[in-house]
Design an enzyme around this catalytic site. Structure first.
Site, PDB file in Angstrom:
ATOM      1  N   HIS A  18       0.846  -1.209   0.000  1.00 34.00           N
ATOM      2  CA  HIS A  18       0.000   0.000   0.000  1.00 34.00           C
ATOM      3  C   HIS A  18       0.876   1.253   0.000  1.00 34.00           C
ATOM      4  O   HIS A  18       0.613   2.197  -0.725  1.00 34.00           O
ATOM      5  CB  HIS A  18      -0.920   0.008   1.225  1.00 34.00           C
ATOM      6  CG  HIS A  18      -1.953  -1.080   1.194  1.00 34.00           C
ATOM      7  ND1 HIS A  18      -3.288  -0.829   1.016  1.00 34.00           N
ATOM      8  CD2 HIS A  18      -1.838  -2.418   1.283  1.00 34.00           C
ATOM      9  CE1 HIS A  18      -3.958  -1.973   1.005  1.00 34.00           C
ATOM     10  NE2 HIS A  18      -3.087  -2.963   1.173  1.00 34.00           N
ATOM     11  N   ASP A 116      -6.648   5.401   1.542  1.00 37.13           N
ATOM     12  CA  ASP A 116      -6.579   3.986   1.196  1.00 37.13           C
ATOM     13  C   ASP A 116      -7.963   3.333   1.274  1.00 37.13           C
ATOM     14  O   ASP A 116      -8.751   3.630   2.179  1.00 37.13           O
ATOM     15  CB  ASP A 116      -5.636   3.280   2.190  1.00 37.13           C
ATOM     16  CG  ASP A 116      -5.230   1.907   1.704  1.00 37.13           C
ATOM     17  OD1 ASP A 116      -4.097   1.780   1.230  1.00 37.13           O
ATOM     18  OD2 ASP A 116      -6.044   0.957   1.793  1.00 37.13           O
ATOM     19  N   THR A 139      -5.423   0.151  -4.266  1.00 35.53           N
ATOM     20  CA  THR A 139      -4.073  -0.220  -4.727  1.00 35.53           C
ATOM     21  C   THR A 139      -4.012  -1.463  -5.629  1.00 35.53           C
ATOM     22  O   THR A 139      -3.097  -1.555  -6.434  1.00 35.53           O
ATOM     23  CB  THR A 139      -3.087  -0.334  -3.536  1.00 35.53           C
ATOM     24  OG1 THR A 139      -3.669  -1.174  -2.545  1.00 35.53           O
ATOM     25  CG2 THR A 139      -2.777   1.019  -2.934  1.00 35.53           C
ATOM     26  N   GLN A 351      13.069  -3.628  -5.320  1.00 41.24           N
ATOM     27  CA  GLN A 351      12.603  -4.552  -6.368  1.00 41.24           C
ATOM     28  C   GLN A 351      12.570  -3.926  -7.753  1.00 41.24           C
ATOM     29  O   GLN A 351      12.940  -4.542  -8.745  1.00 41.24           O
ATOM     30  CB  GLN A 351      11.213  -5.080  -5.997  1.00 41.24           C
ATOM     31  CG  GLN A 351      10.602  -5.975  -7.050  1.00 41.24           C
ATOM     32  CD  GLN A 351       9.424  -6.753  -6.527  1.00 41.24           C
ATOM     33  OE1 GLN A 351       9.576  -7.546  -5.612  1.00 41.24           O
ATOM     34  NE2 GLN A 351       8.259  -6.529  -7.085  1.00 41.24           N
ATOM     35  N   HIS A 366       4.501 -13.869  -6.452  1.00 36.76           N
ATOM     36  CA  HIS A 366       3.233 -14.299  -5.848  1.00 36.76           C
ATOM     37  C   HIS A 366       2.046 -13.670  -6.581  1.00 36.76           C
ATOM     38  O   HIS A 366       0.911 -14.046  -6.334  1.00 36.76           O
ATOM     39  CB  HIS A 366       3.208 -13.909  -4.374  1.00 36.76           C
ATOM     40  CG  HIS A 366       3.206 -12.429  -4.129  1.00 36.76           C
ATOM     41  ND1 HIS A 366       4.093 -11.561  -4.740  1.00 36.76           N
ATOM     42  CD2 HIS A 366       2.417 -11.642  -3.352  1.00 36.76           C
ATOM     43  CE1 HIS A 366       3.845 -10.328  -4.336  1.00 36.76           C
ATOM     44  NE2 HIS A 366       2.836 -10.359  -3.489  1.00 36.76           N
ATOM     45  N   SER A 371       3.796  -5.807  -7.841  1.00 31.68           N
ATOM     46  CA  SER A 371       4.852  -6.576  -8.508  1.00 31.68           C
ATOM     47  C   SER A 371       4.532  -6.731  -9.991  1.00 31.68           C
ATOM     48  O   SER A 371       5.414  -6.635 -10.848  1.00 31.68           O
ATOM     49  CB  SER A 371       5.012  -7.951  -7.849  1.00 31.68           C
ATOM     50  OG  SER A 371       5.491  -7.784  -6.539  1.00 31.68           O
ATOM     51  N   GLU A 374       5.104  -3.421 -11.771  1.00 33.58           N
ATOM     52  CA  GLU A 374       6.547  -3.139 -11.860  1.00 33.58           C
ATOM     53  C   GLU A 374       7.196  -3.993 -12.959  1.00 33.58           C
ATOM     54  O   GLU A 374       8.032  -3.508 -13.728  1.00 33.58           O
ATOM     55  CB  GLU A 374       7.201  -3.407 -10.487  1.00 33.58           C
ATOM     56  CG  GLU A 374       6.762  -2.377  -9.442  1.00 33.58           C
ATOM     57  CD  GLU A 374       7.006  -2.806  -7.988  1.00 33.58           C
ATOM     58  OE1 GLU A 374       7.696  -3.814  -7.763  1.00 33.58           O
ATOM     59  OE2 GLU A 374       6.492  -2.114  -7.093  1.00 33.58           O
ATOM     60  N   ASP A 390      -5.869 -11.631  -3.070  1.00 34.98           N
ATOM     61  CA  ASP A 390      -6.435 -11.402  -4.409  1.00 34.98           C
ATOM     62  C   ASP A 390      -5.476 -11.840  -5.523  1.00 34.98           C
ATOM     63  O   ASP A 390      -5.658 -11.499  -6.682  1.00 34.98           O
ATOM     64  CB  ASP A 390      -6.778  -9.909  -4.555  1.00 34.98           C
ATOM     65  CG  ASP A 390      -5.587  -9.017  -4.204  1.00 34.98           C
ATOM     66  OD1 ASP A 390      -4.433  -9.501  -4.249  1.00 34.98           O
ATOM     67  OD2 ASP A 390      -5.807  -7.840  -3.878  1.00 34.98           O
ATOM     68  N   GLN A 391      -4.433 -12.588  -5.159  1.00 34.61           N
ATOM     69  CA  GLN A 391      -3.354 -12.842  -6.124  1.00 34.61           C
ATOM     70  C   GLN A 391      -3.760 -13.761  -7.288  1.00 34.61           C
ATOM     71  O   GLN A 391      -3.127 -13.727  -8.339  1.00 34.61           O
ATOM     72  CB  GLN A 391      -2.123 -13.387  -5.393  1.00 34.61           C
ATOM     73  CG  GLN A 391      -1.529 -12.357  -4.441  1.00 34.61           C
ATOM     74  CD  GLN A 391      -0.876 -12.963  -3.229  1.00 34.61           C
ATOM     75  OE1 GLN A 391      -0.567 -14.144  -3.203  1.00 34.61           O
ATOM     76  NE2 GLN A 391      -0.670 -12.152  -2.199  1.00 34.61           N
TER      77      GLN A 391
HETATM   78 BR1  BUP Z   1       9.664  -8.499  -0.658  1.00 37.45          BR
HETATM   79  C1  BUP Z   1       9.945  -6.829  -1.444  1.00 37.45           C
HETATM   80  N1  BUP Z   1      11.458  -5.137  -2.067  1.00 37.45           N
HETATM   81  O1  BUP Z   1      12.248  -6.973  -1.038  1.00 37.45           O
HETATM   82  P1  BUP Z   1       2.865  -6.347  -3.958  1.00 37.45           P
HETATM   83  C2  BUP Z   1       8.927  -6.076  -1.944  1.00 37.45           C
HETATM   84  N2  BUP Z   1       9.177  -4.857  -2.478  1.00 37.45           N
HETATM   85  O2  BUP Z   1      10.732  -3.292  -3.087  1.00 37.45           O
HETATM   86  P2  BUP Z   1       2.417  -7.441  -1.322  1.00 37.45           P
HETATM   87  C3  BUP Z   1      10.454  -4.381  -2.573  1.00 37.45           C
HETATM   88  O3  BUP Z   1       6.940  -4.178  -2.103  1.00 37.45           O
HETATM   89  P3  BUP Z   1      -0.155  -8.626  -1.470  1.00 37.45           P
HETATM   90  C4  BUP Z   1      11.279  -6.347  -1.494  1.00 37.45           C
HETATM   91  O4  BUP Z   1       8.418  -3.735  -5.271  1.00 37.45           O
HETATM   92  C5  BUP Z   1       6.181  -3.893  -4.312  1.00 37.45           C
HETATM   93  O5  BUP Z   1       6.126  -2.535  -4.617  1.00 37.45           O
HETATM   94  C6  BUP Z   1       7.633  -4.369  -4.329  1.00 37.45           C
HETATM   95  O6  BUP Z   1       3.694  -5.201  -3.249  1.00 37.45           O
HETATM   96  C7  BUP Z   1       8.074  -4.009  -2.943  1.00 37.45           C
HETATM   97  O7  BUP Z   1       2.729  -7.473  -2.897  1.00 37.45           O
HETATM   98  C8  BUP Z   1       5.751  -4.098  -2.874  1.00 37.45           C
HETATM   99  O8  BUP Z   1       3.612  -6.915  -5.080  1.00 37.45           O
HETATM  100  C9  BUP Z   1       4.961  -5.371  -2.689  1.00 37.45           C
HETATM  101  O9  BUP Z   1       1.547  -5.762  -4.284  1.00 37.45           O
HETATM  102  O10 BUP Z   1       1.424  -8.625  -1.176  1.00 37.45           O
HETATM  103  O11 BUP Z   1       1.745  -6.207  -0.944  1.00 37.45           O
HETATM  104  O12 BUP Z   1       3.647  -7.765  -0.622  1.00 37.45           O
HETATM  105  O13 BUP Z   1      -0.343  -9.244  -2.775  1.00 37.45           O
HETATM  106  O14 BUP Z   1      -0.714  -9.440  -0.350  1.00 37.45           O
HETATM  107  O15 BUP Z   1      -0.651  -7.225  -1.478  1.00 37.45           O
END
Ligand code: BUP
Length: 470
Positions: A18, A116, A139, A351, A366, A371, A374, A390-391
């Site tokens: 978020h 949010d 988000t 990342q 995941h 992700s 990005e 929600d993955q």
């Molecule tokens: Br781990 C990791 N570095 O080492 P998502 C994650 N990230 O920059 P969420 C890093 O965290 P859910 C690391 O780039 C992204 O912006 C990554 O968001 C960053 O998954 C963020 O991908 C992670 O939406 O799980 O929030 O961890 O799907 O449950 O929302």
């Protein structure tokens, strides 16, 4: 007379999934001349969040004001959850009555507020008193918003006193306006029971109508169908405008020294030594503690796939609690094989910087929405293995848009077993599939066009800013 500065307040929720997109959104408005206030719930749950906030604020010292929002601790026995992230969401929700005085005490008048989604319902009485427009930043992507809105509509239409999804959803959910239905097996598991989380999501979804708009980190070429269906009132009637304001680009941090970059310096150096497109990057997001058996199967798959890899492993959900070594999980023999072929880190990495490195040729993820966005922005194909939440719905988006592979029969990573050989085969498929690479590069181009000067992102930001000046 000089024009009044547009002042936007942002109120993100907990967790990097978020906070990261919120700060990228704030940086976007800064780029178009806005002054930004970010109200940060404190204390933050993870170290990664505190670091990100301080990097962000030191990068924009003249444009950003950070205000601490001190949350009131909740006796965990009275909370509806033991999950540390949901507990943090709940604690923030229960503290929201403290927000009004903070917003009204700001020295410059607010032009708009962006909140949010997780706080939608308790925010309603607050935004009713605000003298500026208010928006929800949802988000995850547009397909997920369509699902949430339609699921909530179905739940509300159910006549049972305590609606249970078993009574109002069948084997598939056919969302009006979306071609591809959502199978019941993709529904986020917490929504499948009649529980407080389900009731919260349904209530929040209905209260979206009380806001001036909904912002989404997505764009036409990736999720055009869902964005149109939402905006044309096909999914549900009465939603405010849904703005596909993405893809949000990474923040360029300034004033961050080498020490603060932690492991990134040597990771980038290692990547520099690898051939272009040869490395598999593996990460299951910021708030999942990967199952121990899954870690072993992943290790075997990575060793066997024949590519070098960079693997970010999380053994604990909250980074401050990481105390175990990977070797304790894998054993010394498997660990030394892992080290021969790749690099494993337990630290939080940057990342987006990794995905942007030319050596990275594929991403085992995941399927978290950030992700995915990005990876698309950097033109890296994705192999998703949803862990929860929600993955699976974001993985459907990967499949529909053609930017990656989702082996549906793998099930949920948090429960279902997939052996190393199968993992290795799918990684090879991702790394060697030329047509996938072509498709991903097309989407990267579209993503960059949307985010560049004159793109849809700029059009939306400028339109919002003009509206707020009126
Ligand atoms: Br781990 C990791 N570095 O080492 P998502 C994650 N990230 O920059 P969420 C890093 O965290 P859910 C690391 O780039 C992204 O912006 C990554 O968001 C960053 O998954 C963020 O991908 C992670 O939406 O799980 O929030 O961890 O799907 O449950 O929302």
């Amino acid at each position: 007379a000089s024009e009044a500065v547009v002042h936007v307040a942002f109120f993100p929720s907990a967790s990097m999934g978020h906070l990261n997109p919120f700060l990228r959104l704030a940086a976007l408005f800064i780029r178009y001349g806005c002054k930004v206030t970010i109200v940060i719930p404190k204390p933050t749950l993870t170290l990664a969040e505190s670091n990100l906030i301080s990097h962000f604020c030191s990068s924009f010292p003249n444009q950003v004001t950070q205000i601490d929002f001190n949350i009131i601790p909740v006796d965990p026995t009275t909370a509806n959850t033991s999950d540390p992230f949901f507990l943090q969401f709940e604690v923030i929700r229960r503290s929201l009555h403290l927000l009004s005085p903070i917003l009204s005490s700001l020295s410059t008048t607010l032009s708009a507020c962006i909140f949010d989604f997780f706080f939608t319902s308790p925010l309603v009485p607050i935004v009713e008193k605000l003298s500026c427009p208010s928006y929800i930043f949802f988000t995850p992507g547009a397909r997920i918003l369509s699902f949430v809105a339609y699921f909530s509509f179905l739940a509300a239409s159910d006549t049972a006193a305590q609606p249970r999804p078993s009574t109002f959803i069948g084997d598939v959910i056919q969302i009006p306006g979306l071609t591809s239905p959502i199978p019941r097996s993709s529904v986020p598991p917490p929504l499948l029971g009649s529980n407080s989380f389900q009731r919260m999501v349904v209530e929040d979804s209905h209260n979206l109508t009380k806001f001036n708009g909904i912002l989404i980190n997505s764009f036409e070429e990736l999720e055009g169908e869902a964005l149109t269906a939402l905006n044309e009132g096909k999914v549900v009637k009465g939603l405010p405008p849904v703005y596909g304001i993405g893809p949000l680009r990474k923040c360029e941090f300034k004033n961050v020294d080498q020490g603060q970059r932690g492991c990134m310096s040597w990771i980038l150096k290692w990547l520099d030594e690898q051939a272009e497109g040869s490395v598999v990057y593996v990460s299951f997001g910021s708030n999942i503690d990967t199952r121990r058996e899954q870690i072993k199967d992943l290790a075997l798959g990575l060793i066997e796939c024949g590519h070098s890899f960079l693997w970010v492993v999380k053994l604990k959900r909250v980074d401050r609690e990481e105390d175990e070594g990977l070797e304790d999980v894998l054993g010394s023999e498997l660990m030394s094989k892992v080290r021969e072929k790749g690099v494993v880190v337990k630290e939080f990495v940057n990342q987006m910087e990794i995905l942007g490195h030319p050596a990275v040729g594929g991403f085992v993820s995941h399927g978290g929405w950030n992700s995915i966005i990005e990876a698309v922005l950097e033109g890296v194909p994705v192999l998703t293995w949803p862990q929860g939440g929600d993955q699976k719905i974001s993985s459907e988006c990967i499949r529909i848009s053609g930017v990656g592979i989702w082996p549906e029969d793998w099930g949920w990573g948090s429960q279902d077993v997939v052996r190393g050989k199968e993992i290795s085969n799918r990684i090879k498929e991702m790394m060697n599939n030329e047509s996938l690479r072509v498709k991903v590069n097309e989407m990267k181009k579209a993503a960059r066009n949307a985010a560049d000067v004159g793109g849809s992102c700029e059009v939306i930001v400028k339109r919002l800013i003009e509206d707020w000046k009126k």
